[in-house]
Design a protein around this motif. Structure first.
Motif, mmCIF file in Angstrom:
data_model
loop_
_atom_site.group_PDB
_atom_site.id
_atom_site.type_symbol
_atom_site.label_atom_id
_atom_site.label_comp_id
_atom_site.label_asym_id
_atom_site.label_seq_id
_atom_site.Cartn_x
_atom_site.Cartn_y
_atom_site.Cartn_z
ATOM 1 N N THR A 102 -71.232 -32.766 -24.747
ATOM 2 C CA THR A 102 -70.183 -33.781 -24.790
ATOM 3 C C THR A 102 -69.781 -34.198 -23.383
ATOM 4 O O THR A 102 -69.632 -35.393 -23.090
ATOM 5 C CB THR A 102 -68.955 -33.246 -25.548
ATOM 6 O OG1 THR A 102 -69.347 -32.875 -26.872
ATOM 7 C CG2 THR A 102 -67.855 -34.292 -25.621
ATOM 8 N N ARG A 103 -69.585 -33.220 -22.520
ATOM 9 C CA ARG A 103 -69.234 -33.528 -21.125
ATOM 10 C C ARG A 103 -70.281 -34.444 -20.489
ATOM 11 O O ARG A 103 -69.946 -35.452 -19.846
ATOM 12 C CB ARG A 103 -69.137 -32.237 -20.307
ATOM 13 C CG ARG A 103 -67.970 -31.326 -20.612
ATOM 14 C CD ARG A 103 -68.141 -30.078 -19.754
ATOM 15 N NE ARG A 103 -67.205 -29.027 -20.032
ATOM 16 C CZ ARG A 103 -66.074 -28.826 -19.359
ATOM 17 N NH1 ARG A 103 -65.748 -29.630 -18.377
ATOM 18 N NH2 ARG A 103 -65.279 -27.807 -19.665
ATOM 19 N N ARG A 104 -71.548 -34.050 -20.656
ATOM 20 C CA ARG A 104 -72.620 -34.823 -20.030
ATOM 21 C C ARG A 104 -72.686 -36.238 -20.599
ATOM 22 O O ARG A 104 -72.871 -37.207 -19.849
ATOM 23 C CB ARG A 104 -73.965 -34.104 -20.200
ATOM 24 C CG ARG A 104 -74.112 -32.854 -19.354
ATOM 25 C CD ARG A 104 -75.573 -32.441 -19.276
ATOM 26 N NE ARG A 104 -76.109 -32.127 -20.594
ATOM 27 C CZ ARG A 104 -76.090 -30.925 -21.137
ATOM 28 N NH1 ARG A 104 -75.526 -29.913 -20.491
ATOM 29 N NH2 ARG A 104 -76.610 -30.708 -22.329
ATOM 30 N N PHE A 105 -72.552 -36.360 -21.912
ATOM 31 C CA PHE A 105 -72.632 -37.684 -22.519
ATOM 32 C C PHE A 105 -71.504 -38.580 -22.024
ATOM 33 O O PHE A 105 -71.725 -39.755 -21.702
ATOM 34 C CB PHE A 105 -72.572 -37.567 -24.047
ATOM 35 C CG PHE A 105 -72.764 -38.874 -24.761
ATOM 36 C CD1 PHE A 105 -74.028 -39.399 -24.955
ATOM 37 C CD2 PHE A 105 -71.662 -39.589 -25.218
ATOM 38 C CE1 PHE A 105 -74.207 -40.619 -25.603
ATOM 39 C CE2 PHE A 105 -71.823 -40.810 -25.858
ATOM 40 C CZ PHE A 105 -73.098 -41.324 -26.052
ATOM 41 N N ILE A 106 -70.305 -38.045 -21.952
ATOM 42 C CA ILE A 106 -69.174 -38.848 -21.488
ATOM 43 C C ILE A 106 -69.353 -39.248 -20.028
ATOM 44 O O ILE A 106 -69.163 -40.422 -19.667
ATOM 45 C CB ILE A 106 -67.858 -38.074 -21.687
ATOM 46 C CG1 ILE A 106 -67.535 -37.948 -23.180
ATOM 47 C CG2 ILE A 106 -66.699 -38.766 -20.957
ATOM 48 C CD1 ILE A 106 -66.333 -37.080 -23.483
ATOM 49 N N THR A 107 -69.721 -38.303 -19.174
ATOM 50 C CA THR A 107 -69.866 -38.623 -17.752
ATOM 51 C C THR A 107 -71.048 -39.550 -17.495
ATOM 52 O O THR A 107 -71.043 -40.303 -16.520
ATOM 53 C CB THR A 107 -70.021 -37.341 -16.916
ATOM 54 O OG1 THR A 107 -71.097 -36.548 -17.438
ATOM 55 C CG2 THR A 107 -68.741 -36.524 -16.946
ATOM 56 N N GLY B 87 -67.588 -44.697 -28.565
ATOM 57 C CA GLY B 87 -66.709 -44.271 -29.636
ATOM 58 C C GLY B 87 -66.905 -42.814 -29.985
ATOM 59 O O GLY B 87 -67.873 -42.159 -29.551
ATOM 60 N N LEU B 88 -65.999 -42.279 -30.792
ATOM 61 C CA LEU B 88 -66.048 -40.873 -31.155
ATOM 62 C C LEU B 88 -67.313 -40.539 -31.935
ATOM 63 O O LEU B 88 -67.885 -39.457 -31.775
ATOM 64 C CB LEU B 88 -64.815 -40.503 -31.974
ATOM 65 C CG LEU B 88 -64.684 -39.041 -32.411
ATOM 66 C CD1 LEU B 88 -64.697 -38.110 -31.204
ATOM 67 C CD2 LEU B 88 -63.411 -38.846 -33.227
ATOM 68 N N ALA B 89 -67.775 -41.471 -32.769
ATOM 69 C CA ALA B 89 -68.986 -41.212 -33.548
ATOM 70 C C ALA B 89 -70.187 -40.993 -32.633
ATOM 71 O O ALA B 89 -71.016 -40.107 -32.880
ATOM 72 C CB ALA B 89 -69.251 -42.371 -34.505
ATOM 73 N N GLU B 90 -70.291 -41.798 -31.566
ATOM 74 C CA GLU B 90 -71.401 -41.644 -30.625
ATOM 75 C C GLU B 90 -71.321 -40.303 -29.901
ATOM 76 O O GLU B 90 -72.334 -39.626 -29.699
ATOM 77 C CB GLU B 90 -71.375 -42.778 -29.608
ATOM 78 C CG GLU B 90 -71.554 -44.161 -30.193
ATOM 79 C CD GLU B 90 -71.212 -45.234 -29.176
ATOM 80 O OE1 GLU B 90 -72.078 -45.537 -28.336
ATOM 81 O OE2 GLU B 90 -70.068 -45.746 -29.202
ATOM 82 N N VAL B 91 -70.106 -39.926 -29.505
ATOM 83 C CA VAL B 91 -69.930 -38.662 -28.794
ATOM 84 C C VAL B 91 -70.260 -37.490 -29.717
ATOM 85 O O VAL B 91 -70.930 -36.532 -29.318
ATOM 86 C CB VAL B 91 -68.487 -38.545 -28.258
ATOM 87 C CG1 VAL B 91 -68.288 -37.202 -27.568
ATOM 88 C CG2 VAL B 91 -68.182 -39.684 -27.284
ATOM 89 N N ALA B 92 -69.793 -37.552 -30.951
ATOM 90 C CA ALA B 92 -70.058 -36.480 -31.903
ATOM 91 C C ALA B 92 -71.556 -36.355 -32.189
ATOM 92 O O ALA B 92 -72.083 -35.251 -32.331
ATOM 93 C CB ALA B 92 -69.283 -36.731 -33.191
ATOM 94 N N GLN B 93 -72.237 -37.488 -32.264
ATOM 95 C CA GLN B 93 -73.676 -37.457 -32.502
ATOM 96 C C GLN B 93 -74.392 -36.781 -31.331
ATOM 97 O O GLN B 93 -75.306 -35.972 -31.534
ATOM 98 C CB GLN B 93 -74.217 -38.870 -32.696
ATOM 99 C CG GLN B 93 -75.708 -38.910 -32.998
ATOM 100 C CD GLN B 93 -76.205 -40.331 -33.246
ATOM 101 O OE1 GLN B 93 -75.498 -41.301 -32.974
ATOM 102 N NE2 GLN B 93 -77.409 -40.450 -33.760
ATOM 103 N N ALA C 77 -73.096 -34.585 -29.417
ATOM 104 C CA ALA C 77 -72.730 -33.169 -29.440
ATOM 105 C C ALA C 77 -73.433 -32.420 -30.558
ATOM 106 O O ALA C 77 -73.574 -31.202 -30.500
ATOM 107 C CB ALA C 77 -71.218 -33.026 -29.587
ATOM 108 N N GLY C 78 -73.830 -33.150 -31.608
ATOM 109 C CA GLY C 78 -74.495 -32.522 -32.728
ATOM 110 C C GLY C 78 -73.553 -31.859 -33.711
ATOM 111 O O GLY C 78 -73.900 -30.839 -34.317
ATOM 112 N N MET C 79 -72.347 -32.425 -33.871
ATOM 113 C CA MET C 79 -71.394 -31.868 -34.835
ATOM 114 C C MET C 79 -70.501 -32.987 -35.354
ATOM 115 O O MET C 79 -70.544 -34.123 -34.859
ATOM 116 C CB MET C 79 -70.555 -30.759 -34.197
ATOM 117 C CG MET C 79 -69.739 -31.165 -32.990
ATOM 118 S SD MET C 79 -68.661 -29.830 -32.355
ATOM 119 C CE MET C 79 -69.827 -28.504 -32.114
ATOM 120 N N SER C 80 -69.708 -32.687 -36.373
ATOM 121 C CA SER C 80 -68.820 -33.695 -36.944
ATOM 122 C C SER C 80 -67.725 -34.066 -35.956
ATOM 123 O O SER C 80 -67.406 -33.300 -35.034
ATOM 124 C CB SER C 80 -68.181 -33.175 -38.236
ATOM 125 O OG SER C 80 -67.210 -32.178 -37.946
#
Length: 284
Positions: free
Chosen positions: A178-183, A191-197, A199-202
């Motif tokens: 999640t950290r890497r994706f955001i940075t 959006g949250l859906a992209e971040v969750a995807q 991260a591999g979790m809901s």
């Protein structure tokens, strides 16, 4: 543009010593910092009044004559007492700088400060004198020597080895993803859906895990990561408008509000303090 509340004062500057470490002197009566972190240490002393802050799951008070020692990455708040004042000076030394000081003292790793508030008037006074002298007319050699001696004394008196994190408490890989994706996507309106995807979790599970491990929501972490990038760009001379766009802020006003809430000064004031005039590509 967002400015400091009436009665609050803050002066941010880039020192020409200690590898260009940043320093802040402030007097706050109204300013309240939201939960945030720094990628550097925060080593400071309260000059007058007191600071009230939340960190490590508890409430802390740093009165006049005390040191405040924050390790890199530690989430904390900051505020003056109700109907009171919080006057302080602080330094933001990098991990590499503190590692170098620790090595000169015969230590093998950068220091970890187990106590965030240290009631030590003598050390606090030494640090305050060194910080005040860093802005004075003395030679660079003298100014740097005083600050290095003060930091070394603090490391000797208060520094410890960083405790080992039990395996059950290690940040899960999902949080790191999640950290890497955001940075990696700071300029984008993800959006949250992209971040969750990524991260591999809901989404719900991610929100709970991320907050539990970092002390921040993914949205708050995104704001901090954007401010970290913004500080770098402003320091290189980019305008406030250019920096806001490059870091994904909606507009300059939004950028100024978030930056002020985390750093304590406006983006324009920060840029004026740390960016060499020759490198400034345009007006703020």
């Amino acid at each position: 543009m967002t400015e400091l509340p009436a009665g609050d004062r803050a002066s941010y500057r880039l020192l020409d010593i200690l590898d260009g470490t940043h320093a802040l002197r402030a007097e706050f009566r109204h300013r309240r910092f939201r939960p945030h972190f720094h990628d550097t240490y925060v080593i400071g002393a309260t000059e007058q009044g007191a600071e009230i802050f939340e960190a490590r799951g508890g409430r802390h008070v740093s009165p006049a004559g005390s040191l405040r020692l924050i390790n890199p990455g530690e989430v904390h708040t900051g505020a003056p007492p109700r109907a009171g004042v919080w006057g302080y000076r602080c330094l933001y030394p990098s991990v590499s700088l503190m590692a170098g000081i620790a090595a000169e003292l015969g230590r093998s790793a950068p220091p970890f400060f187990p106590d965030m508030v240290v009631p030590h008037p003598a050390l606090a006074a030494m640090l305050l004198r060194a910080l005040a002298g860093a802005e004075g007319p003395a030679s660079r050699l003298g100014r740097e020597a005083r600050l290095r001696v003060a930091l070394a004394q603090i490391v000797v008196a208060q520094g410890a080895e960083r405790p080992e994190i039990p395996p059950m408490r290690r940040a899960p890989q999902a949080v790191e993803r999640t950290r890497r994706f955001i940075t990696d996507h700071l300029a984008q309106d993800i959006g949250l859906a992209e971040v969750a995807q990524a991260a591999g979790m809901s989404r719900f599970h991610l929100l709970r895990v991320f907050k539990a491990e970092t002390g921040l929501t993914p949205f708050a972490f995104q704001a901090h990561a954007r401010v970290v990038q913004a500080r770098s760009l402003l320091g290189r001379g980019l305008s406030v408008k250019q920096t806001a766009a490059a870091c994904g802020f909606v507009d300059r006003s939004h950028f100024a509000r978030v930056f002020l809430a985390i750093v304590g000064v406006t983006p324009a004031a920060y840029r004026d303090a740390v960016a060499p005039t020759a490198q400034r590509v345009s007006k703020p």
